[in-house]
Design a protein around this motif. Structure first.
Motif, PDB file in Angstrom:
ATOM      1  N   VAL A   1      -0.666  -8.922  -2.579  1.00  0.00           N
ATOM      2  CA  VAL A   1      -0.880  -7.492  -1.715  1.00  0.00           C
ATOM      3  C   VAL A   1      -0.923  -6.441  -2.663  1.00  0.00           C
ATOM      4  CG1 VAL A   1       0.198  -6.008  -0.064  1.00  0.00           C
ATOM      5  CG2 VAL A   1       0.626  -8.590   0.396  1.00  0.00           C
ATOM      6  N   ARG A   2      -0.154  -6.283  -3.660  1.00  0.00           N
ATOM      7  CA  ARG A   2      -0.055  -5.285  -4.666  1.00  0.00           C
ATOM      8  C   ARG A   2      -1.236  -5.338  -5.426  1.00  0.00           C
ATOM      9  NH1 ARG A   2       4.355  -4.568  -8.309  1.00  0.00           N
ATOM     10  NH2 ARG A   2       3.602  -2.321  -8.069  1.00  0.00           N
ATOM     11  N   ARG A   3      -1.820  -6.403  -5.770  1.00  0.00           N
ATOM     12  CA  ARG A   3      -2.923  -6.422  -6.869  1.00  0.00           C
ATOM     13  C   ARG A   3      -4.009  -5.903  -5.721  1.00  0.00           C
ATOM     14  NH1 ARG A   3      -7.447  -9.031  -7.016  1.00  0.00           N
ATOM     15  NH2 ARG A   3      -7.085 -10.423  -5.339  1.00  0.00           N
ATOM     16  N   ARG A   4      -4.296  -6.463  -4.531  1.00  0.00           N
ATOM     17  CA  ARG A   4      -5.408  -5.624  -3.800  1.00  0.00           C
ATOM     18  C   ARG A   4      -5.311  -4.030  -3.707  1.00  0.00           C
ATOM     19  NH1 ARG A   4      -8.272  -9.241  -1.371  1.00  0.00           N
ATOM     20  NH2 ARG A   4      -7.757 -11.613  -1.761  1.00  0.00           N
ATOM     21  N   ILE A   5      -4.049  -3.761  -3.420  1.00  0.00           N
ATOM     22  CA  ILE A   5      -4.017  -2.478  -3.076  1.00  0.00           C
ATOM     23  C   ILE A   5      -4.321  -1.584  -4.542  1.00  0.00           C
ATOM     24  CG2 ILE A   5      -2.238  -0.382  -3.053  1.00  0.00           C
ATOM     25  CD1 ILE A   5      -0.911  -2.277  -1.143  1.00  0.00           C
ATOM     26  N   ARG A   6      -4.023  -2.048  -5.586  1.00  0.00           N
ATOM     27  CA  ARG A   6      -4.298  -1.545  -6.915  1.00  0.00           C
ATOM     28  C   ARG A   6      -5.814  -1.540  -7.313  1.00  0.00           C
ATOM     29  NH1 ARG A   6      -0.045  -4.336  -8.948  1.00  0.00           N
ATOM     30  NH2 ARG A   6      -1.413  -5.983  -9.653  1.00  0.00           N
ATOM     31  N   SER A   7      -6.496  -2.680  -6.612  1.00  0.00           N
ATOM     32  CA  SER A   7      -7.773  -2.795  -6.898  1.00  0.00           C
ATOM     33  C   SER A   7      -8.769  -2.427  -5.965  1.00  0.00           C
ATOM     34  CB  SER A   7      -8.202  -4.402  -7.580  1.00  0.00           C
ATOM     35  OG  SER A   7      -7.970  -5.261  -6.381  1.00  0.00           O
ATOM     36  N   ARG A   8      -8.126  -1.885  -5.003  1.00  0.00           N
ATOM     37  CA  ARG A   8      -8.946  -1.153  -3.704  1.00  0.00           C
ATOM     38  C   ARG A   8      -9.733  -2.401  -3.264  1.00  0.00           C
ATOM     39  NH1 ARG A   8      -7.246   3.642  -2.986  1.00  0.00           N
ATOM     40  NH2 ARG A   8      -6.684   4.999  -4.582  1.00  0.00           N
ATOM     41  N   GLU A   9      -9.112  -3.524  -3.111  1.00  0.00           N
ATOM     42  CA  GLU A   9      -9.877  -4.498  -2.181  1.00  0.00           C
ATOM     43  C   GLU A   9      -9.450  -4.465  -0.651  1.00  0.00           C
ATOM     44  OE1 GLU A   9      -9.765  -8.389  -4.211  1.00  0.00           O
ATOM     45  OE2 GLU A   9      -9.423  -7.277  -6.122  1.00  0.00           O
ATOM     46  N   MET A  10     -10.063  -5.405   0.064  1.00  0.00           N
ATOM     47  CA  MET A  10      -9.580  -5.400   1.506  1.00  0.00           C
ATOM     48  C   MET A  10      -8.223  -6.079   1.564  1.00  0.00           C
ATOM     49  SD  MET A  10     -12.230  -4.642   3.491  1.00  0.00           S
ATOM     50  CE  MET A  10     -13.949  -4.130   2.879  1.00  0.00           C
ATOM     51  N   GLY A  11      -7.569  -5.734   2.676  1.00  0.00           N
ATOM     52  CA  GLY A  11      -6.160  -6.262   3.057  1.00  0.00           C
ATOM     53  C   GLY A  11      -5.296  -5.263   2.818  1.00  0.00           C
ATOM     54  N   GLY A  12      -3.935  -5.364   3.284  1.00  0.00           N
ATOM     55  CA  GLY A  12      -3.209  -4.396   3.108  1.00  0.00           C
ATOM     56  C   GLY A  12      -2.027  -4.503   4.101  1.00  0.00           C
ATOM     57  N   ILE A  13      -1.310  -3.403   3.925  1.00  0.00           N
ATOM     58  CA  ILE A  13       0.114  -3.468   4.931  1.00  0.00           C
ATOM     59  C   ILE A  13      -0.232  -2.981   6.267  1.00  0.00           C
ATOM     60  CG2 ILE A  13       2.506  -2.230   5.107  1.00  0.00           C
ATOM     61  CD1 ILE A  13       2.413  -1.927   1.972  1.00  0.00           C
ATOM     62  N   LEU A  14       0.766  -3.794   7.175  1.00  0.00           N
ATOM     63  CA  LEU A  14       0.285  -3.491   8.476  1.00  0.00           C
ATOM     64  C   LEU A  14       1.057  -2.390   9.169  1.00  0.00           C
ATOM     65  CD1 LEU A  14       0.545  -7.238   9.804  1.00  0.00           C
ATOM     66  CD2 LEU A  14      -1.607  -5.673  10.042  1.00  0.00           C
ATOM     67  N   PRO A  15       0.628  -1.720  10.055  1.00  0.00           N
ATOM     68  CA  PRO A  15       1.433  -0.604  10.816  1.00  0.00           C
ATOM     69  C   PRO A  15       2.562  -1.129  11.407  1.00  0.00           C
ATOM     70  CG  PRO A  15      -0.819  -0.843  12.093  1.00  0.00           C
ATOM     71  CD  PRO A  15      -0.439  -2.027  10.885  1.00  0.00           C
ATOM     72  N   LEU A  16       3.732  -0.122  11.673  1.00  0.00           N
ATOM     73  CA  LEU A  16       4.888  -0.610  12.294  1.00  0.00           C
ATOM     74  C   LEU A  16       4.359  -1.097  13.777  1.00  0.00           C
ATOM     75  CD1 LEU A  16       7.749  -0.474  12.934  1.00  0.00           C
ATOM     76  CD2 LEU A  16       7.255   2.162  13.767  1.00  0.00           C
TER      77      LEU A  16
END
Lengths: 358, 358
Positions: free
Chosen positions: A216-231
């Motif tokens: 998850v962190r790698r994807r966020i750093r490299s601006r790829e798809m995927g991420g954290i879900l909303p509450l």
């Protein structure tokens, strides 16, 4: 991880010295230090003095505006719009919340929207500024996009925390929470601990469950798809669309009202942050007897704390209770810092020709 | 369940006739009808004209105040506190939101807290009143206690919806959501369908997972332990403490500010409701160029709708989009009502010597 308890004043004094050394005024150095230390006192280590090294590095490289030029670009008796001109978010945030409180003293309500700011620490610092004035404090900020909208797989929303506080006895009502199910910091904690993520925290590039925090962190750093879900998690079954909507409410109050860029356009390639914040102070005495309201709230919160616990649970907390208990303890016994953080601070001191003895 | 499509004006005319027949003024009859019908138009059947039978029964028994005596008990240029004197919540709610909008036209912001009111329908009706004025609308209400606090097992919080709206093109941003994971109405839907509840929706008397909707409803009716979980579910892993805190923010804005009873003291045995509401209107033009803000918001919402969908999902909605699409469709093709609801309305008409031909 091994922790060392460090006296609050020792860290406070060093932090102020460090920021002064880098060219900030004494007042601004005290302000930034107070925001960072309050996070530690409230038990929110991720937003506390463990960030000193980041500020030291940015200041050394000349990436931080040390003489803030905060500008009020529009003002009415109940509102102001501020251009923070890239100063540290703690400074513009404190300035803006003080302005909101001053306006609320005159008119009953003050609302201040801020653009072109940077990371301001914990939103709940600013709401707590309203408590001694017997006002409701509200604060929120946008953040870089790391959350996905309901049914989406590209990060389009921020963790955008909402904070709200009102005086009550013996603990204030003090709420400060990300509108995503968890923050980026929680991913770091799970990564360091080598643990898998719980269900409905994050998704992969396809939009399916992701349980690996490193990924998850790698994807966020490299601006790829995927991420954290909303509450509320994935889809609508557990209310994920509600967390998604709450994140957008924060974005509206911050970037839309202030005229700053929305979270997906904050990184413009210049290396500058363009964070927006929103603050409000409400003098609730304008609705009736402020003391009676505080009594009613205190009574209701106590009734909740006293109510029957679920089997296996021994205590019901009200929002803010744990932060206030933590603060009392830490003022007495010191702030627990990771040994690595203490070493970082010692190194900063040495590089600046200062001293820090934990 | 079989549905019949009924022309909007037919229901509108009958509903107004019914309320007038029971002694409400034409204006108040139109107001209540508009709130109920808007729920149906937005696709929120539970809060729509299927409630006509309840109002007809209460009015027949003389349990509803037909000539409202709404009283402003405290007022400033930016605020008002209202005692609704037990009138229908739709009437006091519309009155209060109009007052908030008038104040915002003068000062930029209007906030109105209401006590001694009753069920006001959908919170999002009132926020939508702010849209044509290019103001942000905020509305919330407390409700009877049917939610449990994090780590608790006695219902101590309401479903307390939060609603927020701002103009955007082609659909406004329009958010209206309970702060519990689901509403009581959803329990009814699952009960009628004979379906088990999803995980983390409700707990039993011990505080353990409850999957039987009938059992949850029975407990709520008989005021036993157990209830609906806050948004975020059980404990803190998925953020249940956040939904719990958001419910309390609503309670503070409603009952604490207005001086009404908190949700756990609303039923005082007199049979009267003592619901509290809160409304705010914010003229965002005071922060900058209102048209530009609306453009920025419209653009951001479109970027979200256009972003990549999770595999298996074909569309990303922004809050309010579905309600506005639903409204357009239903104005064209009629409102789908259950046959049982249509029969109820026909029976009401007959008992009052009126006619209703669907």
């Amino acid at each position: 991880m091994s922790y060392v308890f460090v006296n609050v004043n020792k860290i406070r004094n060093f932090s102020i010295e460090m920021f002064c050394h880098h060219g900030l005024s004494l007042e601004d150095s005290e302000t930034v230090t107070d925001v960072l230390l309050t996070a530690d006192l409230f038990g929110i280590e991720s937003h506390g003095v463990q960030r000193l090294i980041r500020y030291h590095n940015s200041l050394t490289k000349g990436q931080v505006v040390t003489k803030p030029n905060i500008e009020i670009v529009k003002e009415t008796p109940v509102s102001a719009t501020i251009d923070a001109n890239q100063c540290l978010g703690h400074i513009s945030g404190t300035y803006a919340m003080n302005l909101a409180i001053r306006k609320a003293k005159e008119t009953g309500i003050g609302m201040v929207a801020v653009r072109n700011s940077s990371h301001f620490g914990i939103a709940g610092y600013y709401t707590s500024m309203a408590l001694p004035h017997h006002m409701i404090g509200i604060a929120t900020t946008n953040t870089e996009q790391i959350g996905v909208p309901t049914f989406g797989r590209r990060p389009m929303i921020g963790t955008n925390p909402l904070a709200f506080a009102m005086y009550a006895d013996p603990y204030p009502f003090w709420f400060d929470a990300a509108t995503t199910v968890v923050t980026h910091g929680k991913m770091e904690v799970y990564e360091k601990a080598g643990k898998k993520l719980p269900s409905e925290w994050a998704i992969d590039a396809q939009g399916k469950e992701e349980s690996d925090p490193s990924e998850v962190r790698r994807r966020i750093r490299s601006r790829e798809m995927g991420g954290i879900l909303p509450l509320g998690g994935f889809g609508k079954v557990h209310g994920g669309h509600k967390g998604y909507g709450l994140s957008l409410i924060s974005e509206i109050c911050c970037s839309i009202l202030s005229g700053g860029p929305t979270c997906i356009h904050m990184a413009d390639g210049s290396g500058e942050e363009h964070t927006s914040h929103f603050f409000a102070a409400i003098d609730y005495g304008m609705f009736g007897d402020a003391s009676k309201m505080e009594e009613s709230l205190s009574e209701y919160l106590q009734e909740i704390r006293d109510s029957e616990k679920a089997i296996g649970c021994d205590r019901i907390y009200t929002p803010g209770e744990q932060a206030w208990i933590s603060k009392e303890e830490k003022l007495m016994h010191g702030i627990p810092l990771q040994e690595a953080t203490v070493q970082e601070i010692i190194n900063i001191a040495q590089s600046l020709g200062l001293t820090f003895v934990p």
